[in-house]
Design a protein around this motif. Structure first.
Motif, mmCIF file in Angstrom:
data_model
loop_
_atom_site.group_PDB
_atom_site.id
_atom_site.type_symbol
_atom_site.label_atom_id
_atom_site.label_comp_id
_atom_site.label_asym_id
_atom_site.label_seq_id
_atom_site.Cartn_x
_atom_site.Cartn_y
_atom_site.Cartn_z
ATOM 1 N N SER A 182 0.850 -1.197 0.000
ATOM 2 C CA SER A 182 0.000 0.000 0.000
ATOM 3 C C SER A 182 0.885 1.246 0.000
ATOM 4 O O SER A 182 1.628 1.477 0.952
ATOM 5 C CB SER A 182 -0.926 -0.004 1.212
ATOM 6 O OG SER A 182 -1.753 1.143 1.214
ATOM 7 N N LEU A 183 0.796 2.030 -1.073
ATOM 8 C CA LEU A 183 1.658 3.204 -1.268
ATOM 9 C C LEU A 183 0.797 4.452 -1.416
ATOM 10 O O LEU A 183 0.017 4.576 -2.360
ATOM 11 C CB LEU A 183 2.524 3.007 -2.516
ATOM 12 C CG LEU A 183 3.438 4.166 -2.922
ATOM 13 C CD1 LEU A 183 4.463 4.452 -1.836
ATOM 14 C CD2 LEU A 183 4.134 3.866 -4.250
ATOM 15 N N ALA A 184 0.921 5.389 -0.470
ATOM 16 C CA ALA A 184 0.148 6.635 -0.505
ATOM 17 C C ALA A 184 1.045 7.792 -0.919
ATOM 18 O O ALA A 184 2.193 7.891 -0.479
ATOM 19 C CB ALA A 184 -0.464 6.919 0.865
ATOM 20 N N ILE A 185 0.529 8.662 -1.781
ATOM 21 C CA ILE A 185 1.235 9.863 -2.228
ATOM 22 C C ILE A 185 0.594 11.060 -1.530
ATOM 23 O O ILE A 185 -0.601 11.319 -1.704
ATOM 24 C CB ILE A 185 1.147 10.025 -3.756
ATOM 25 C CG1 ILE A 185 1.655 8.769 -4.466
ATOM 26 C CG2 ILE A 185 1.944 11.246 -4.219
ATOM 27 C CD1 ILE A 185 1.434 8.787 -5.977
ATOM 28 N N VAL A 186 1.380 11.794 -0.735
ATOM 29 C CA VAL A 186 0.836 12.906 0.045
ATOM 30 C C VAL A 186 1.687 14.152 -0.175
ATOM 31 O O VAL A 186 2.785 14.101 -0.735
ATOM 32 C CB VAL A 186 0.775 12.563 1.551
ATOM 33 C CG1 VAL A 186 0.002 11.277 1.795
ATOM 34 C CG2 VAL A 186 2.174 12.449 2.154
ATOM 35 N N GLY A 187 1.168 15.276 0.309
ATOM 36 C CA GLY A 187 1.899 16.530 0.201
ATOM 37 C C GLY A 187 0.955 17.707 0.187
ATOM 38 O O GLY A 187 -0.271 17.562 0.300
ATOM 39 N N LYS A 193 1.146 15.583 -6.918
ATOM 40 C CA LYS A 193 0.768 14.236 -6.484
ATOM 41 C C LYS A 193 -0.026 13.487 -7.552
ATOM 42 O O LYS A 193 0.284 12.334 -7.871
ATOM 43 C CB LYS A 193 -0.050 14.320 -5.183
ATOM 44 C CG LYS A 193 0.688 14.979 -4.033
ATOM 45 C CD LYS A 193 -0.160 15.055 -2.785
ATOM 46 C CE LYS A 193 -1.404 15.906 -2.959
ATOM 47 N NZ LYS A 193 -1.078 17.327 -3.249
ATOM 48 N N SER A 194 -1.040 14.137 -8.099
ATOM 49 C CA SER A 194 -1.873 13.472 -9.102
ATOM 50 C C SER A 194 -1.118 13.245 -10.408
ATOM 51 O O SER A 194 -1.355 12.258 -11.106
ATOM 52 C CB SER A 194 -3.143 14.296 -9.357
ATOM 53 O OG SER A 194 -3.942 14.357 -8.186
ATOM 54 N N THR A 195 -0.206 14.149 -10.745
ATOM 55 C CA THR A 195 0.618 13.958 -11.940
ATOM 56 C C THR A 195 1.494 12.719 -11.780
ATOM 57 O O THR A 195 1.625 11.906 -12.711
ATOM 58 C CB THR A 195 1.496 15.195 -12.182
ATOM 59 O OG1 THR A 195 0.650 16.349 -12.327
ATOM 60 C CG2 THR A 195 2.335 15.028 -13.443
ATOM 61 N N LEU A 196 2.098 12.533 -10.615
ATOM 62 C CA LEU A 196 2.891 11.333 -10.350
ATOM 63 C C LEU A 196 2.009 10.096 -10.391
ATOM 64 O O LEU A 196 2.393 9.064 -10.962
ATOM 65 C CB LEU A 196 3.584 11.453 -8.990
ATOM 66 C CG LEU A 196 4.356 10.207 -8.528
ATOM 67 C CD1 LEU A 196 5.481 9.872 -9.496
ATOM 68 C CD2 LEU A 196 4.903 10.395 -7.117
ATOM 69 N N PHE A 197 0.838 10.183 -9.797
ATOM 70 C CA PHE A 197 -0.109 9.060 -9.788
ATOM 71 C C PHE A 197 -0.412 8.618 -11.215
ATOM 72 O O PHE A 197 -0.331 7.428 -11.552
ATOM 73 C CB PHE A 197 -1.385 9.498 -9.063
ATOM 74 C CG PHE A 197 -2.409 8.411 -8.856
ATOM 75 C CD1 PHE A 197 -2.414 7.667 -7.691
ATOM 76 C CD2 PHE A 197 -3.368 8.151 -9.815
ATOM 77 C CE1 PHE A 197 -3.363 6.677 -7.485
ATOM 78 C CE2 PHE A 197 -4.319 7.163 -9.634
ATOM 79 C CZ PHE A 197 -4.319 6.425 -8.451
ATOM 80 N N ASN A 198 -0.764 9.564 -12.079
ATOM 81 C CA ASN A 198 -1.073 9.241 -13.478
ATOM 82 C C ASN A 198 0.147 8.686 -14.207
ATOM 83 O O ASN A 198 0.033 7.779 -15.041
ATOM 84 C CB ASN A 198 -1.597 10.481 -14.203
ATOM 85 C CG ASN A 198 -3.008 10.852 -13.790
ATOM 86 O OD1 ASN A 198 -3.752 10.022 -13.264
ATOM 87 N ND2 ASN A 198 -3.388 12.096 -14.011
ATOM 88 N N GLN A 199 1.324 9.239 -13.921
ATOM 89 C CA GLN A 199 2.544 8.768 -14.568
ATOM 90 C C GLN A 199 2.820 7.307 -14.196
ATOM 91 O O GLN A 199 3.218 6.504 -15.046
ATOM 92 C CB GLN A 199 3.722 9.646 -14.140
ATOM 93 C CG GLN A 199 5.033 9.343 -14.820
ATOM 94 C CD GLN A 199 5.034 9.675 -16.291
ATOM 95 O OE1 GLN A 199 5.231 8.805 -17.143
ATOM 96 N NE2 GLN A 199 4.795 10.939 -16.618
ATOM 97 N N LEU A 200 2.586 6.960 -12.950
ATOM 98 C CA LEU A 200 2.850 5.599 -12.503
ATOM 99 C C LEU A 200 1.874 4.598 -13.119
ATOM 100 O O LEU A 200 2.289 3.528 -13.575
ATOM 101 C CB LEU A 200 2.793 5.524 -10.975
ATOM 102 C CG LEU A 200 3.939 6.219 -10.224
ATOM 103 C CD1 LEU A 200 3.668 6.241 -8.725
ATOM 104 C CD2 LEU A 200 5.264 5.523 -10.498
#
Length: 458
Positions: A182-187, A193-200
């Motif tokens: 489980s990996l959460a992106i926060v900040g 954050k959402s740009t990284l999420f979409n890139q991944l």
């Protein structure tokens, strides 16, 4: 969960989609508020309705809007959910009646060729009867009258869904030993954050844009990362941006921040996104709010990786990198050795390094130290630097053992635990990190009064 039937909930804003989603998944995971348009991205979960098990997707409200408006991007995200959907639950507001927008999107859904169940929500009173009758005019068959808030009509919904989604139960466990990382992106807002999420995940799965605060719900997606040791299953979570508490002034933003903290508590590893341009502009290292988030992640016992985003826009990278490392060393000493990855989420630069750091931290977070090796280390540490004297008697740490991982937690048996100074506990903590390569993860040391519990008195 990957092989379950997929059921998407669609409809205009504020017709009760998120309330129905929460009803089906059995807990309040989607934000619900009187403000229309709270949901902006697709949110997925495992739903249960009697003996039916299926994946349910909560979507943003369908609205007609200009092409460059946030509302149009939200509608496009909702319609993308139909690409992988087995059945659509088209929700209308029976109390408010059928609107031209309902008719427009009913025609759009009909042309998709996907099975559609028409649900007339908010049918808990007589005021809804006229709206239920109007719903027949949409040409989608007989509406199922429900009240998502009060749980009415769930038996009728079961009867309508069962022929489409019912599957044989093979007894699989969705929460077994092979559960994904489980990996959460926060900040803070607008950190990327959402740009990284979409890139991944390799697609525009969540809304992105220059407007801060686009993400409101925590959005989770099951995803696989091709690591060097083979494909790794990961549950990736995008979260709402967290501003300083004094700046959070609306009830909706407070709900979003609470949802982010919930995502952190259930994460294994957290990626904290910071804007590298801000570090360069102010020359003060990591900002106070980012450090506050990092400390909270440590208190929750989660693994942490720092991602300095927008690195391609930094004109003095060596200077900024030096400031970041100095800031981490002075302000996050309790997480000595936390990884720092310099990335450009928009272009995908540095992603491999970032994910290598995530997997390494996860392995360290799960690590265990053998009892024999731990006590040899403890003996050497006490010989190098003895515990202090109290009333003329030496404090003795007689035994140590690791009681759990996730994060690594150790029990120390001390003759005078209350008198062992914090400075000596820090000395032991730093020694644990250095000797057993536990850098970058929270460590827990619990002091107990007593002797080695595994040695019997003669």
């Amino acid at each position: 969960m990957a092989n379950r039937r997929v059921v998407a909930i669609v409809g205009r804003p504020n017709v009760g989609k998120s309330t129905l989603y929460n009803r089906l998944v059995g807990r309040r995971t989607a934000l619900v508020h009187d403000t229309p348009g709270v949901t902006r991205d697709r949110k997925e979960g495992l739903a249960r309705l009697r003996d039916l098990k299926f994946r349910v997707v909560d979507t943003a409200g369908l609205e007609e809007a200009p092409a460059d408006a946030v509302e149009m991007r939200m509608s496009e995200q909702a319609l993308k959910a139909l690409d992988k959907t087995d059945v659509v639950l088209f929700l209308v507001d029976a109390r408010g009646g059928i609107t031209p927008a309902d008719e427009h999107f009913a025609n759009l859904l009909r042309r998709s060729g996907i099975p559609i169940l028409l649900l007339a929500n908010k049918c808990e009173g007589k005021a809804s009867e006229a709206g239920c009758l109007e719903a027949f005019g949409l040409g989608l068959g007989e509406p199922v009258a429900i009240s998502a808030e009060h749980g009415q009509g769930m038996a009728e919904l079961y009867e309508a869904l069962a022929p489409i989604v019912k599957e044989p139960d093979h007894g699989e466990d969705d929460h077994g030993a092979d559960r994904p990382l489980s990996l959460a992106i926060v900040g803070r807002p607008n950190a990327g954050k959402s740009t990284l999420f979409n890139q991944l995940v390799g697609e525009d799965r969540v809304l992105t844009g220059p407007e801060p605060g686009l993400t409101r719900d925590s959005i989770a997606v099951d995803w696989s990362w091709p690591s060097r040791d083979g494909t790794r299953a990961i549950r990736l979570v995008d979260t709402a941006g967290m501003r300083r508490r004094t700046k959070v002034d609306t009830a909706l933003e407070k709900l979003s921040v609470m949802d982010t903290w919930r995502a952190i508590r259930f994460a294994d590893v957290v990626v904290l996104m910071i804007d590298a341009r801000t570090v360069q502009a102010y020359g003060q290292g990591i900002e106070k709010q980012d450090l506050t988030i990092a400390r909270q992640v440590e208190r929750q016992g989660r693994g942490l990786v720092i991602a300095a985003n927008k690195w391609d826009l930094v004109t003095k990278p060596q200077s900024v990198l030096q400031q970041l490392r100095a800031s981490l060393q002075s302000s996050l000493s309790q997480l000595r050795g936390v990884p720092l990855a310099c990335i450009c989420a928009h272009e995908g630069e540095g992603i491999r390094r970032l994910m290598d750091d995530v997997l390494r931290i996860h392995a360290t977070w799960n690590s265990r130290v053998g009892t024999a090796a731990l006590n040899r280390w403890l003996e050497a540490m006490q010989k190098t630097h003895q515990p202090p004297l109290v009333n003329g008697r030496r404090i003795r740490i007689r035994y140590a053992t690791q009681v759990k991982a996730r994060p690594p937690t150790f029990a120390l048996f001390v003759n005078k635990p209350a008198d062992l100074p914090d400075s000596y506990v820090r000395y032991l903590t730093n020694g644990l990190r250095q000797t057993f390569r536990l850098d970058g993860v929270p460590l827990r040391l619990h002091l107990h009064k007593g002797k080695n519990p595994y040695v019997l008195d003669n």
